[in-house]
Motif scaffolding. Structure first.
Motif, PDB file in Angstrom:
ATOM      1  N   ALA A 125       0.831  -1.209   0.000  1.00  0.00           N
ATOM      2  CA  ALA A 125       0.000   0.000   0.000  1.00  0.00           C
ATOM      3  C   ALA A 125       0.864   1.256   0.000  1.00  0.00           C
ATOM      4  CB  ALA A 125      -0.930   0.000   1.211  1.00  0.00           C
ATOM      5  N   MET A 126       1.973   1.230   0.742  1.00  0.00           N
ATOM      6  CA  MET A 126       2.865   2.388   0.775  1.00  0.00           C
ATOM      7  C   MET A 126       3.470   2.648  -0.606  1.00  0.00           C
ATOM      8  SD  MET A 126       4.947   2.289   4.387  1.00  0.00           S
ATOM      9  CE  MET A 126       5.629   3.927   4.097  1.00  0.00           C
ATOM     10  N   VAL A 127       3.918   1.581  -1.259  1.00  0.00           N
ATOM     11  CA  VAL A 127       4.518   1.730  -2.597  1.00  0.00           C
ATOM     12  C   VAL A 127       3.491   2.298  -3.568  1.00  0.00           C
ATOM     13  CG1 VAL A 127       5.449   0.469  -4.581  1.00  0.00           C
ATOM     14  CG2 VAL A 127       6.244  -0.070  -2.264  1.00  0.00           C
ATOM     15  N   LYS A 128       2.264   1.742  -3.549  1.00  0.00           N
ATOM     16  CA  LYS A 128       1.221   2.225  -4.452  1.00  0.00           C
ATOM     17  C   LYS A 128       0.846   3.667  -4.140  1.00  0.00           C
ATOM     18  CE  LYS A 128      -1.550   1.678  -7.881  1.00  0.00           C
ATOM     19  NZ  LYS A 128      -1.007   1.465  -9.236  1.00  0.00           N
ATOM     20  N   SER A 129       0.779   4.014  -2.855  1.00  0.00           N
ATOM     21  CA  SER A 129       0.449   5.386  -2.462  1.00  0.00           C
ATOM     22  C   SER A 129       1.510   6.359  -2.954  1.00  0.00           C
ATOM     23  CB  SER A 129       0.326   5.489  -0.939  1.00  0.00           C
ATOM     24  OG  SER A 129      -0.700   4.651  -0.459  1.00  0.00           O
ATOM     25  N   HIS A 130       2.769   5.899  -2.912  1.00  0.00           N
ATOM     26  CA  HIS A 130       3.846   6.754  -3.414  1.00  0.00           C
ATOM     27  C   HIS A 130       3.748   6.919  -4.927  1.00  0.00           C
ATOM     28  CE1 HIS A 130       7.670   8.554  -4.188  1.00  0.00           C
ATOM     29  NE2 HIS A 130       8.183   7.472  -4.731  1.00  0.00           N
ATOM     30  N   ILE A 131       3.447   5.839  -5.630  1.00  0.00           N
ATOM     31  CA  ILE A 131       3.343   5.890  -7.095  1.00  0.00           C
ATOM     32  C   ILE A 131       2.276   6.885  -7.525  1.00  0.00           C
ATOM     33  CG2 ILE A 131       2.640   4.578  -9.152  1.00  0.00           C
ATOM     34  CD1 ILE A 131       4.008   2.135  -7.892  1.00  0.00           C
ATOM     35  N   ILE A 132       1.118   6.850  -6.854  1.00  0.00           N
ATOM     36  CA  ILE A 132       0.038   7.763  -7.229  1.00  0.00           C
ATOM     37  C   ILE A 132       0.137   9.094  -6.491  1.00  0.00           C
ATOM     38  CG2 ILE A 132      -1.504   5.849  -7.812  1.00  0.00           C
ATOM     39  CD1 ILE A 132      -3.024   6.323  -5.220  1.00  0.00           C
ATOM     40  N   ASN A 133       1.188   9.239  -5.680  1.00  0.00           N
ATOM     41  CA  ASN A 133       1.465  10.479  -4.958  1.00  0.00           C
ATOM     42  C   ASN A 133       0.294  10.882  -4.066  1.00  0.00           C
ATOM     43  OD1 ASN A 133       3.063  12.588  -4.145  1.00  0.00           O
ATOM     44  ND2 ASN A 133       2.638  13.890  -5.906  1.00  0.00           N
ATOM     45  N   ASN A 134      -0.269   9.893  -3.357  1.00  0.00           N
ATOM     46  CA  ASN A 134      -1.356  10.163  -2.415  1.00  0.00           C
ATOM     47  C   ASN A 134      -0.755  10.293  -1.014  1.00  0.00           C
ATOM     48  OD1 ASN A 134      -3.560   9.762  -0.491  1.00  0.00           O
ATOM     49  ND2 ASN A 134      -4.802   9.220  -2.276  1.00  0.00           N
ATOM     50  N   GLU A 135      -0.560  11.524  -0.597  1.00  0.00           N
ATOM     51  CA  GLU A 135       0.120  11.776   0.671  1.00  0.00           C
ATOM     52  C   GLU A 135      -0.690  11.268   1.863  1.00  0.00           C
ATOM     53  OE1 GLU A 135       1.072  15.890   0.944  1.00  0.00           O
ATOM     54  OE2 GLU A 135       2.474  15.861  -0.748  1.00  0.00           O
ATOM     55  N   THR A 136      -2.020  11.384   1.780  1.00  0.00           N
ATOM     56  CA  THR A 136      -2.862  10.946   2.895  1.00  0.00           C
ATOM     57  C   THR A 136      -2.685   9.464   3.175  1.00  0.00           C
ATOM     58  OG1 THR A 136      -4.484  12.670   2.404  1.00  0.00           O
ATOM     59  CG2 THR A 136      -5.233  10.818   3.754  1.00  0.00           C
ATOM     60  N   TYR A 137      -2.788   8.647   2.118  1.00  0.00           N
ATOM     61  CA  TYR A 137      -2.614   7.206   2.292  1.00  0.00           C
ATOM     62  C   TYR A 137      -1.211   6.888   2.788  1.00  0.00           C
ATOM     63  CZ  TYR A 137      -6.951   6.155  -0.283  1.00  0.00           C
ATOM     64  OH  TYR A 137      -8.251   6.048  -0.679  1.00  0.00           O
ATOM     65  N   PHE A 138      -0.210   7.579   2.212  1.00  0.00           N
ATOM     66  CA  PHE A 138       1.173   7.298   2.581  1.00  0.00           C
ATOM     67  C   PHE A 138       1.405   7.593   4.068  1.00  0.00           C
ATOM     68  CE2 PHE A 138       5.782   7.800   2.714  1.00  0.00           C
ATOM     69  CZ  PHE A 138       6.196   6.757   1.894  1.00  0.00           C
ATOM     70  N   ILE A 139       0.888   8.706   4.530  1.00  0.00           N
ATOM     71  CA  ILE A 139       1.048   9.071   5.953  1.00  0.00           C
ATOM     72  C   ILE A 139       0.298   8.086   6.848  1.00  0.00           C
ATOM     73  CG2 ILE A 139       0.476  10.833   7.678  1.00  0.00           C
ATOM     74  CD1 ILE A 139       1.029  12.912   5.443  1.00  0.00           C
ATOM     75  N   ASN A 140      -0.899   7.666   6.438  1.00  0.00           N
ATOM     76  CA  ASN A 140      -1.645   6.673   7.211  1.00  0.00           C
ATOM     77  C   ASN A 140      -0.852   5.364   7.326  1.00  0.00           C
ATOM     78  OD1 ASN A 140      -3.765   8.403   7.632  1.00  0.00           O
ATOM     79  ND2 ASN A 140      -5.080   7.530   6.053  1.00  0.00           N
ATOM     80  N   CYS A 141      -0.245   4.967   6.212  1.00  0.00           N
ATOM     81  CA  CYS A 141       0.574   3.742   6.227  1.00  0.00           C
ATOM     82  C   CYS A 141       1.776   3.900   7.159  1.00  0.00           C
ATOM     83  CB  CYS A 141       1.056   3.411   4.807  1.00  0.00           C
ATOM     84  SG  CYS A 141      -0.236   2.823   3.680  1.00  0.00           S
ATOM     85  N   MET A 142       2.420   5.065   7.122  1.00  0.00           N
ATOM     86  CA  MET A 142       3.547   5.320   8.006  1.00  0.00           C
ATOM     87  C   MET A 142       3.125   5.213   9.477  1.00  0.00           C
ATOM     88  SD  MET A 142       5.514   8.532   6.183  1.00  0.00           S
ATOM     89  CE  MET A 142       6.663   8.700   7.557  1.00  0.00           C
ATOM     90  N   GLY A 143       1.989   5.825   9.784  1.00  0.00           N
ATOM     91  CA  GLY A 143       1.502   5.781  11.163  1.00  0.00           C
ATOM     92  C   GLY A 143       1.219   4.363  11.628  1.00  0.00           C
ATOM     93  N   LEU A 144       0.623   3.554  10.758  1.00  0.00           N
ATOM     94  CA  LEU A 144       0.311   2.170  11.100  1.00  0.00           C
ATOM     95  C   LEU A 144       1.598   1.360  11.284  1.00  0.00           C
ATOM     96  CD1 LEU A 144      -2.014   0.194  11.548  1.00  0.00           C
ATOM     97  CD2 LEU A 144      -2.012  -0.294   9.096  1.00  0.00           C
ATOM     98  N   PHE A 145       2.593   1.627  10.427  1.00  0.00           N
ATOM     99  CA  PHE A 145       3.873   0.921  10.572  1.00  0.00           C
ATOM    100  C   PHE A 145       4.525   1.268  11.911  1.00  0.00           C
ATOM    101  CE2 PHE A 145       8.346   0.093  10.252  1.00  0.00           C
ATOM    102  CZ  PHE A 145       8.434  -1.057   9.476  1.00  0.00           C
TER     103      PHE A 145
END
Length: 471
Positions: free
Chosen positions: A414-434
């Motif tokens: 999910a983090m890789v895909k969020s980065h590819i589509i440049n979706n900061e919200t998803y990326f930050i959510n993934c970081m928080g969960l990690f």
């Protein structure tokens, strides 16, 4: 004063260097001796086809003289579209985008050439040469920026659709720049433009804008539908055709409004919109295409009604919904993704064990990262968003149940895909969960995580520049 070399001089030098006669070179190039002679003496200009033959005969790569061709025959010359048009098509074939850019810059001071360049851009677009077409659309749009023309609006629409891609921040910018031009489009084109904008805003989770586009689309579609079926109108069809059936824009607007309500947690209102696009008895057409679309909306409504009831807390419907997925999801891969995503969201929201369901659909889940290619804006924009969202929800589910290997696997995807589509919200959510579960990550997973964070940081620095340190 800088002396500009000429193709004629290069050709003359080659013929003399190789010790060839005009006739011999003409035979080598497959050209008439008289034409070669006229080109060498400067008594005749040349076409791009003749230039290609000369270039090949001289043993040079394709397009070698294109910059000189622009210098010799286009810049500082009255534009000759009979020469320029085939040259632009040839540049597009060879992906000579800089050459196209120079030609457009050289001739677009005069608005008289806008119609022809627009026509060429449309043909290039139909051939799938999007990068070349984009340059022409941008040139025409720049030349006509102070004109309130429909052609300017169409150019902006084409620029918007070509520029939409994986980067969601760029997509947002493209949507914002295009939106003011919608009202200048033909009334039929406005419906497709509003639908495309709505789907882009939907992938960006800009729900206010989704609702706004949906309401505008519905109002305009109702007017057009009434106009088409007005008894006073002899012709039963509009002059232009929409991509889909006209009634479908009205129904799709209700579907979009339901998704807005869902995002805001207003599931009862989402249900009301769902019931609205399920009930299409008012549709006057009865052809096979109409029946196909009515059936599709009915299927979507059935599935979404389950979802809104589930998310409202009616978890007793979960098994019934799963059987519905099993029966109906075989036809469309995209539908499988969105339906199973709903299962995971409900599981996380209400702490439901869905291990058996995930096991049942494990083959389908394993294919979700393979996004299908499509020109449809929904498939281009909404599906990648769902893939990233699905990975996050699945990671959340497994991590909270102590299944750390699976949890981190889906979270990293999910983090890789969020980065590819440049979706900061998803990326930050993934970081928080990690971060919350990092104590349970094996060293290899932690290394993968920090490597990804470093790559994202480096890409961001390259794109936006680093902040300088000031004393």
């Amino acid at each position: 004063m800088k002396h500009t070399p000429t193709i004629r001089a290069e050709l003359d030098r080659y013929i003399q260097q190789e010790g060839l006669s005009i006739a011999q070179f003409g035979q080598l190039a497959g050209m008439n001796r008289g034409i070669v002679s006229a080109i060498v003496t400067g008594n005749k200009s040349m076409s791009v086809n003749q230039l290609d033959l000369i270039t090949e005969a001289m043993g040079l790569p394709e397009g070698h003289f294109y910059d000189l061709f622009i210098e010799n025959y286009i810049i500082d010359h009255p534009p000759n579209m009979r020469r320029i048009e085939p040259f632009l098509f040839r540049c597009a074939e060879l992906d000579k985008l800089d050459a196209i850019r120079r030609v457009v810059g050289a001739i677009m001071d005069n608005l008289l050439y806008s119609p022809k360049l627009f026509e060429i851009a449309e043909e290039l677009l139909s051939q799938g040469r999007h990068s070349a077409a984009l340059l022409l659309y941008e040139g025409v749009a720049e030349a006509e920026k102070y004109q309130h023309s429909e052609r300017l609006a169409v150019c902006q629409y084409r620029i918007f659709t070509i520029q939409i891609g994986d980067d969601q921040s760029r997509n947002l910018k493209a949507a914002i720049l295009f939106e003011p031009y919608v009202e200048r489009l033909d009334e039929i084109d406005q419906l497709d433009a509003l639908k495309d904008l709505a789907n882009v805003y939907r992938s960006l989770r800009k729900w206010d804008k989704v609702g706004e586009m949906a309401r505008q689309m519905r109002g305009k579609a109702e007017i057009q539908y009434s106009f088409v079926h007005n008894e006073k109108r002899k012709d039963g069809t509009p002059e232009k055709k929409t991509r889909g059936p006209l009634f479908g824009y009205i129904a799709y607007a209700d579907l979009l409004c339901a998704s807005v309500c869902e995002a805001r947690g207003d599931y009862p209102q989402a249900l009301q919109y769902t019931y609205a696009y399920a009930d299409l008895d008012w549709v006057k057409e009865d052809d096979d295409d109409t029946k196909h679309w009515i059936n599709l909306f009915s299927q979507w409504a059935e599935g979404n009604a389950y979802v809104y009831k589930l998310l409202s807390g009616e978890i007793n419907l979960l098994n019934e919904y799963v059987e519905y997925i099993a029966v109906t999801s075989a036809a469309n891969e995209n539908e499988k993704l969105s339906k199973l995503l709903n299962v995971i969201i409900a599981a996380n929201q209400f702490s439901i064990d869905v291990d058996d369901i995930l096991k049942r659909f494990e083959t389908i889940i394993a294919t979700f990262s393979q996004q299908p290619s499509s020109d449809d804006m929904y498939t281009q924009q909404v599906i990648p968003d769902y893939i990233a969202w699905f990975g996050y929800e699945l990671g959340y589910y497994y991590l909270h149940r102590g299944k750390y290997i699976d949890g981190f696997k889906y979270l990293m995807n999910a983090m890789v895909k969020s980065h590819i589509i440049n979706n900061e919200t998803y990326f930050i959510n993934c970081m928080g969960l990690f971060v919350r579960f990092q104590a349970h990550a094996v060293p290899e997973t932690k290394a993968e995580y920090f490597n990804l964070i470093e790559r994202v940081w480096e890409n961001n620095v390259q794109k936006n520049g680093a902040f300088s340190h000031r004393g």
